[in-house]
Design a protein around this motif. Structure first.
Motif, PDB file in Angstrom:
ATOM      1  N   LEU A 142       0.781  -1.224   0.181  1.00  0.00           N
ATOM      2  CA  LEU A 142      -0.211   0.143   0.143  1.00  0.00           C
ATOM      3  C   LEU A 142       0.826   1.358   0.028  1.00  0.00           C
ATOM      4  CD1 LEU A 142      -2.714  -0.977   2.734  1.00  0.00           C
ATOM      5  CD2 LEU A 142      -2.918  -1.000   0.237  1.00  0.00           C
ATOM      6  N   GLY A 143       1.912   1.110   0.683  1.00  0.00           N
ATOM      7  CA  GLY A 143       2.871   2.353   0.605  1.00  0.00           C
ATOM      8  C   GLY A 143       4.281   1.979   1.463  1.00  0.00           C
ATOM      9  N   GLU A 144       4.813   3.057   1.834  1.00  0.00           N
ATOM     10  CA  GLU A 144       6.300   2.802   2.481  1.00  0.00           C
ATOM     11  C   GLU A 144       6.428   3.917   3.646  1.00  0.00           C
ATOM     12  OE1 GLU A 144      11.038   2.310   1.899  1.00  0.00           O
ATOM     13  OE2 GLU A 144       9.742   2.619   0.168  1.00  0.00           O
ATOM     14  N   GLY A 145       6.654   3.477   4.887  1.00  0.00           N
ATOM     15  CA  GLY A 145       6.741   4.432   6.216  1.00  0.00           C
ATOM     16  C   GLY A 145       8.380   4.491   6.333  1.00  0.00           C
ATOM     17  N   PHE A 146       8.486   4.947   7.369  1.00  0.00           N
ATOM     18  CA  PHE A 146       9.774   5.439   7.839  1.00  0.00           C
ATOM     19  C   PHE A 146      10.634   4.121   8.342  1.00  0.00           C
ATOM     20  CE2 PHE A 146      12.883   6.072  11.491  1.00  0.00           C
ATOM     21  CZ  PHE A 146      13.763   7.127  10.644  1.00  0.00           C
ATOM     22  N   PHE A 147       9.926   3.077   8.913  1.00  0.00           N
ATOM     23  CA  PHE A 147      10.280   1.956   9.250  1.00  0.00           C
ATOM     24  C   PHE A 147      10.402   0.739   8.107  1.00  0.00           C
ATOM     25  CE2 PHE A 147       8.852   4.028  12.809  1.00  0.00           C
ATOM     26  CZ  PHE A 147      10.062   4.122  13.648  1.00  0.00           C
ATOM     27  N   GLY A 148       9.546   0.803   7.213  1.00  0.00           N
ATOM     28  CA  GLY A 148       9.428  -0.272   6.128  1.00  0.00           C
ATOM     29  C   GLY A 148       8.178  -0.009   5.566  1.00  0.00           C
ATOM     30  N   GLU A 149       7.613  -1.243   4.521  1.00  0.00           N
ATOM     31  CA  GLU A 149       6.554  -1.332   3.865  1.00  0.00           C
ATOM     32  C   GLU A 149       5.456  -1.292   4.644  1.00  0.00           C
ATOM     33  OE1 GLU A 149       9.245  -3.120   3.142  1.00  0.00           O
ATOM     34  OE2 GLU A 149      10.036  -1.961   1.534  1.00  0.00           O
TER      35      GLU A 149
ATOM     36  N   ASN B 133     -10.001  -7.797   6.714  1.00  0.00           N
ATOM     37  CA  ASN B 133      -9.185  -7.158   5.990  1.00  0.00           C
ATOM     38  C   ASN B 133      -8.175  -6.240   6.741  1.00  0.00           C
ATOM     39  OD1 ASN B 133     -10.054  -8.204   3.356  1.00  0.00           O
ATOM     40  ND2 ASN B 133     -11.600  -6.774   3.446  1.00  0.00           N
ATOM     41  N   VAL B 134      -6.943  -6.264   6.882  1.00  0.00           N
ATOM     42  CA  VAL B 134      -5.765  -5.496   7.521  1.00  0.00           C
ATOM     43  C   VAL B 134      -4.870  -4.945   6.792  1.00  0.00           C
ATOM     44  CG1 VAL B 134      -6.390  -7.033   9.575  1.00  0.00           C
ATOM     45  CG2 VAL B 134      -4.517  -7.567   7.954  1.00  0.00           C
ATOM     46  N   ALA B 135      -4.329  -3.898   7.347  1.00  0.00           N
ATOM     47  CA  ALA B 135      -3.157  -3.008   6.956  1.00  0.00           C
ATOM     48  C   ALA B 135      -2.035  -3.637   7.879  1.00  0.00           C
ATOM     49  CB  ALA B 135      -3.334  -1.747   6.889  1.00  0.00           C
ATOM     50  N   VAL B 136      -1.031  -3.973   7.229  1.00  0.00           N
ATOM     51  CA  VAL B 136       0.138  -4.436   8.065  1.00  0.00           C
ATOM     52  C   VAL B 136       1.217  -3.679   7.788  1.00  0.00           C
ATOM     53  CG1 VAL B 136       1.432  -6.352   8.435  1.00  0.00           C
ATOM     54  CG2 VAL B 136      -0.626  -6.881   7.440  1.00  0.00           C
ATOM     55  N   LYS B 137       1.874  -3.045   9.081  1.00  0.00           N
ATOM     56  CA  LYS B 137       3.070  -2.240   9.017  1.00  0.00           C
ATOM     57  C   LYS B 137       4.380  -3.079   9.169  1.00  0.00           C
ATOM     58  CE  LYS B 137       1.721   2.418  10.319  1.00  0.00           C
ATOM     59  NZ  LYS B 137       2.082   3.671  11.002  1.00  0.00           N
ATOM     60  N   THR B 138       5.402  -3.053   8.528  1.00  0.00           N
ATOM     61  CA  THR B 138       6.479  -3.967   8.592  1.00  0.00           C
ATOM     62  C   THR B 138       7.706  -3.142   8.970  1.00  0.00           C
ATOM     63  OG1 THR B 138       7.228  -3.813   6.403  1.00  0.00           O
ATOM     64  CG2 THR B 138       5.546  -5.488   6.832  1.00  0.00           C
TER      65      THR B 138
ATOM     66  N   LYS C 142      10.891   2.304  18.827  1.00  0.00           N
ATOM     67  CA  LYS C 142      10.191   3.458  18.468  1.00  0.00           C
ATOM     68  C   LYS C 142       9.050   2.821  17.783  1.00  0.00           C
ATOM     69  CE  LYS C 142      13.619   6.977  18.353  1.00  0.00           C
ATOM     70  NZ  LYS C 142      14.363   7.946  17.611  1.00  0.00           N
ATOM     71  N   PHE C 143       9.273   1.883  16.915  1.00  0.00           N
ATOM     72  CA  PHE C 143       8.296   1.284  15.910  1.00  0.00           C
ATOM     73  C   PHE C 143       7.113   0.445  17.070  1.00  0.00           C
ATOM     74  CE2 PHE C 143       6.871  -2.672  13.580  1.00  0.00           C
ATOM     75  CZ  PHE C 143       6.175  -2.084  12.424  1.00  0.00           C
TER      76      PHE C 143
ATOM     77  N   GLU D 248      10.891 -11.635  14.356  1.00  0.00           N
ATOM     78  CA  GLU D 248      11.612 -10.828  13.401  1.00  0.00           C
ATOM     79  C   GLU D 248      10.961 -11.460  11.953  1.00  0.00           C
ATOM     80  OE1 GLU D 248      13.433  -8.310  13.689  1.00  0.00           O
ATOM     81  OE2 GLU D 248      13.844  -8.271  15.532  1.00  0.00           O
ATOM     82  N   PRO D 249      10.628 -10.504  11.169  1.00  0.00           N
ATOM     83  CA  PRO D 249      10.512  -9.015  11.229  1.00  0.00           C
ATOM     84  C   PRO D 249       9.108  -8.622  11.881  1.00  0.00           C
ATOM     85  CG  PRO D 249      10.105  -9.758   8.875  1.00  0.00           C
ATOM     86  CD  PRO D 249      10.432 -11.053   9.605  1.00  0.00           C
ATOM     87  N   THR D 250       9.158  -7.796  13.004  1.00  0.00           N
ATOM     88  CA  THR D 250       8.042  -7.240  13.455  1.00  0.00           C
ATOM     89  C   THR D 250       6.955  -6.705  12.373  1.00  0.00           C
ATOM     90  OG1 THR D 250       9.677  -6.902  15.231  1.00  0.00           O
ATOM     91  CG2 THR D 250       7.421  -6.148  15.586  1.00  0.00           C
ATOM     92  N   TRP D 251       5.732  -7.206  12.741  1.00  0.00           N
ATOM     93  CA  TRP D 251       4.619  -6.586  12.240  1.00  0.00           C
ATOM     94  C   TRP D 251       3.708  -5.842  13.033  1.00  0.00           C
ATOM     95  CZ3 TRP D 251       2.889 -11.164   8.604  1.00  0.00           C
ATOM     96  CH2 TRP D 251       4.005 -11.378   7.632  1.00  0.00           C
ATOM     97  N   ILE D 252       3.125  -4.802  12.659  1.00  0.00           N
ATOM     98  CA  ILE D 252       1.878  -4.253  13.450  1.00  0.00           C
ATOM     99  C   ILE D 252       0.803  -4.510  12.638  1.00  0.00           C
ATOM    100  CG2 ILE D 252       0.895  -2.189  14.332  1.00  0.00           C
ATOM    101  CD1 ILE D 252       3.678  -1.155  15.136  1.00  0.00           C
ATOM    102  N   ILE D 253      -0.482  -4.879  12.971  1.00  0.00           N
ATOM    103  CA  ILE D 253      -1.683  -5.190  12.163  1.00  0.00           C
ATOM    104  C   ILE D 253      -2.764  -4.327  12.590  1.00  0.00           C
ATOM    105  CG2 ILE D 253      -3.112  -7.082  11.429  1.00  0.00           C
ATOM    106  CD1 ILE D 253       0.167  -8.320  12.695  1.00  0.00           C
ATOM    107  N   MET D 254      -3.287  -3.676  11.816  1.00  0.00           N
ATOM    108  CA  MET D 254      -4.354  -2.726  11.891  1.00  0.00           C
ATOM    109  C   MET D 254      -5.399  -3.215  11.147  1.00  0.00           C
ATOM    110  SD  MET D 254      -2.071   0.769  12.410  1.00  0.00           S
ATOM    111  CE  MET D 254      -1.207   0.335  11.002  1.00  0.00           C
ATOM    112  N   GLU D 255      -6.640  -2.321  11.452  1.00  0.00           N
ATOM    113  CA  GLU D 255      -7.799  -2.560  10.476  1.00  0.00           C
ATOM    114  C   GLU D 255      -7.469  -1.641   9.154  1.00  0.00           C
ATOM    115  OE1 GLU D 255     -12.084  -3.012  12.707  1.00  0.00           O
ATOM    116  OE2 GLU D 255     -11.468  -0.952  12.454  1.00  0.00           O
TER     117      GLU D 255
END
Length: 609
Positions: A459-466, A481-486, A498-499, A524-531
């Motif tokens: 979906l995009g790229e953040g400071f810490f990862g995709e 359906n979720v958005a996954v920050k890596t 910080k992540f 590893e690698p750490t994921w944050i899963i959000m709606e």
């Protein structure tokens, strides 16, 4: 609630010459209404003079735009019970003929200047309503409204057998739609619902009648388009464009019969509004207080955790054996429901005594409806179970009784804000977490297994990862359906902390306009899963839809984010990165604040710049 007040002037009148008379002694509860009316009309002058009479102006919905036909004056002794007032309206024929589902109707007392609302229990007398509620404000500021409040489980099918009640329910919901929803829905939705009412009201109008200029001008100038469509549509669209849109949409429904128009309207309205339940923000008392949204409807009392999730059933009406409410500190109240099969009652803390009483009336009404009984389940502290047929009228105890009544009365709070009835659909939280509930540093154990998450496109790229689109399969087998920050594998320990700090903070946040955290995959690698919110970032959404977004919608977005910020401020949390790129669009009517990577809590003694 399932409706709003009929458009008429408020008031309780004191007059001598009124066509309808109604009343009965309290002891004559088994007598029919017809017998009561006959006996009352035949009372001698001397006996009538002994008893104080009242004249109630009861507003209701009708199939007429003439406001003079939308109310009925009911003359009755002060000892008349509310159930008899309701019956007199239904039997008068003013609502319509052959009403079979009289038990679905209730009477609401509304203060027109503050929207304070009291649902009147059928066992209350007119005099008790006056002493208990009307004394809180000027008499002329109150209005009585006849409403359908208690719905059978299969209410659509049951209402088909009672056309008068079906039409009344439709008019009630349509009034609520025009007042609360019409300005917020899309133009296409507003056109559909407006044209359905056009077809229903002018059921004999030919299919192409609106194509004729004179017919449309009559509708526009003599009747008024604002009776069918939100006024801002007329303001935002050019007259010719608006006319063409109405003509084209009307063609879709031009062949429908009246009942088909009503059912189509109810089905369409139910896609974005709760037409069969009432919602209350309150607290469940279970050793600790849990702030929840309770919905009460034909299926029982249920707890809503989110708009997307299925509600959790807390109690069915057939299991409720007693209902009791009482005042507690700070003007709040507790509603206790005794349940069969368990010694522990279901305890609910509400923002005010009036709200507890309104919930008690709603639950008691459903218990009567589904139990096919007129017996109330409401009991009173310190007075024990009431004998059947002799139930005291007051719904809830209060701190100190009036010297003129054996039953406790309402006492207005010195703070004016406490006397206002909170809107049922408010999404500002009433309960603020205490200090012990704040997020602490470090990763808490609320992780989820990586195997339960399937990644999709980026979906995009953040400071810490995709950031990926994905699907999370819950332990119960639901697919979300979720958005996954890596987080990148080569990320430093400091950046990884910080992540994760964003997830630790978000886990404690609970607000309808703040992005919801699902969980964390900690390996590893750490994921944050959000709606996942399908419409993406607000900035891009505004740019893509700048030609069709109405000003009220933009104001709605601003209001929702303001409510989210008010919630954060109340728990001493500073976001520190408010921007359209950090606001996600959950639906065309809902936005959510996200990206808490820079957020932090501040202590009471800190001053944040």
């Amino acid at each position: 609630g399932k409706g709003c007040s009929a458009p008429s002037t408020p008031g309780v009148l004191r007059m001598s010459a009124i066509p309808e008379a109604l009343g009965r002694p309290r002891s004559s509860s088994s007598r029919s209404l017809a017998g009561t009316l006959e006996a009352t009309l035949g009372m001698g002058t001397l006996e009538m003079d002994k008893e104080e009479m009242r004249i109630l102006k009861v507003c209701f919905y009708s199939n007429s735009f003439n406001m003079g036909k939308n109310f009925k004056l009911v003359k009755c002794p002060v000892t008349t019970e509310i159930r008899e007032v309701i019956k007199s309206i239904l039997m008068s024929g003013r609502i319509g003929p052959d009403i079979k589902l009289a038990e679905c109707y209730g009477l609401r007392l509304k203060h027109v200047k503050s929207d304070e609302i009291h649902w009147l229990h059928p066992d209350l007398t007119v005099g008790e309503v006056q002493e208990k509620y009307e004394c809180l404000h000027l008499e002329a500021e109150w209005r009585y409204d006849l409403q359908i409040r208690y719905l059978p489980e299969d209410f659509v099918e049951r209402f088909k057998e009672d056309r008068t009640t079906l039409l009344y329910f439709y008019q009630q919901l349509r009034s609520e739609y025009m007042q609360n929803y019409a300005s917020k829905v899309s133009e296409g939705m507003a056109l559909q619902l407006g044209c359905l009412e056009l077809r229903r009201f002018y059921k004999d109008m030919p299919q192409n009648a609106l194509d004729k200029k004179s017919n449309f001008e009559f509708l526009e100038k003599e009747v008024g388009l604002d009776l069918f469509f939100p006024s801002q549509m007329q303001e935002n669209l050019k007259p010719k464009q608006f006319r063409k849109m109405i003509q084209q949409t009307f063609q879709q429904y031009a062949l429908l019969r009246e009942e088909e128009c009503i059912l189509k309207f109810l089905h369409t309205l139910s896609t974005f509004a709760n037409i069969d339940q009432e919602s209350y923000r309150c607290e469940l008392i279970q050793g600790w207080n849990i702030t929840v949204d309770l919905v009460i409807g034909p299926k029982g009392i249920r707890q809503m955790t989110s708009k997307e999730a299925k509600p959790t059933c807390l109690a069915e009406f057939k299991h409720i054996k007693s209902i009791k409410c009482s005042s507690v500190e700070d003007g709040r109240a507790v509603l206790q429901l005794g349940l069969s099969g368990t010694p522990q009652s279901l305890a609910i803390k509400t923002a005010s005594l009036a709200e507890a009483e309104n919930m008690a009336d709603l639950i008691d009404g459903y218990c009567r409806l589904q139990g096919d009984s007129e017996t109330s389940l409401i009991i009173f502290p310190r007075r024990g179970e009431h004998p059947e047929g002799c139930r005291p009228p007051n719904l809830c105890p209060l701190p100190s009784p009036s010297p003129h009544s054996p039953w406790p009365q309402h006492h207005p709070c010195p703070n004016p804000a406490c006397n206002l009835h909170l809107a049922l659909d408010s999404d500002i939280y009433a309960e603020i977490p205490d200090e012990s509930s704040r997020p602490r540093s470090g990763v808490q154990n609320y992780g989820i297994s990586r195997e339960d998450v399937t990644l999709g496109r980026i979906l995009g790229e953040g400071f810490f990862g995709e950031v990926y689109e994905g699907i999370y399969t819950t332990p119960k087998g639901e697919r979300i359906n979720v958005a996954v920050k890596t987080c990148k594998k080569d990320c430093s320990p400091e950046n990884k902390d910080k992540f994760l700090s964003e997830a630790v903070l978000m886990k404690k946040l609970d607000h309808p306009h703040i992005v919801k955290l699902i969980g964390i995959a900690e390996e590893e690698p750490t994921w944050i899963i959000m709606e996942l919110y399908p419409y993406g970032e607000l900035g891009q959404y505004l740019e893509q839809n700048k030609h069709c977004l109405a000003v009220p919608t933009l104001i709605l977005y601003a209001l929702q984010i303001s409510k989210a910020l008010a919630y954060l401020e109340a728990i001493n949390c500073v976001h520190r990165d408010i921007a359209v790129r950090n606001i996600l669009v959950a639906s065309p009517e809902c936005v959510k604040l996200g990206d808490f990577g820079l957020s932090r809590y501040i202590e009471d003694e800190e001053y944040y710049k």
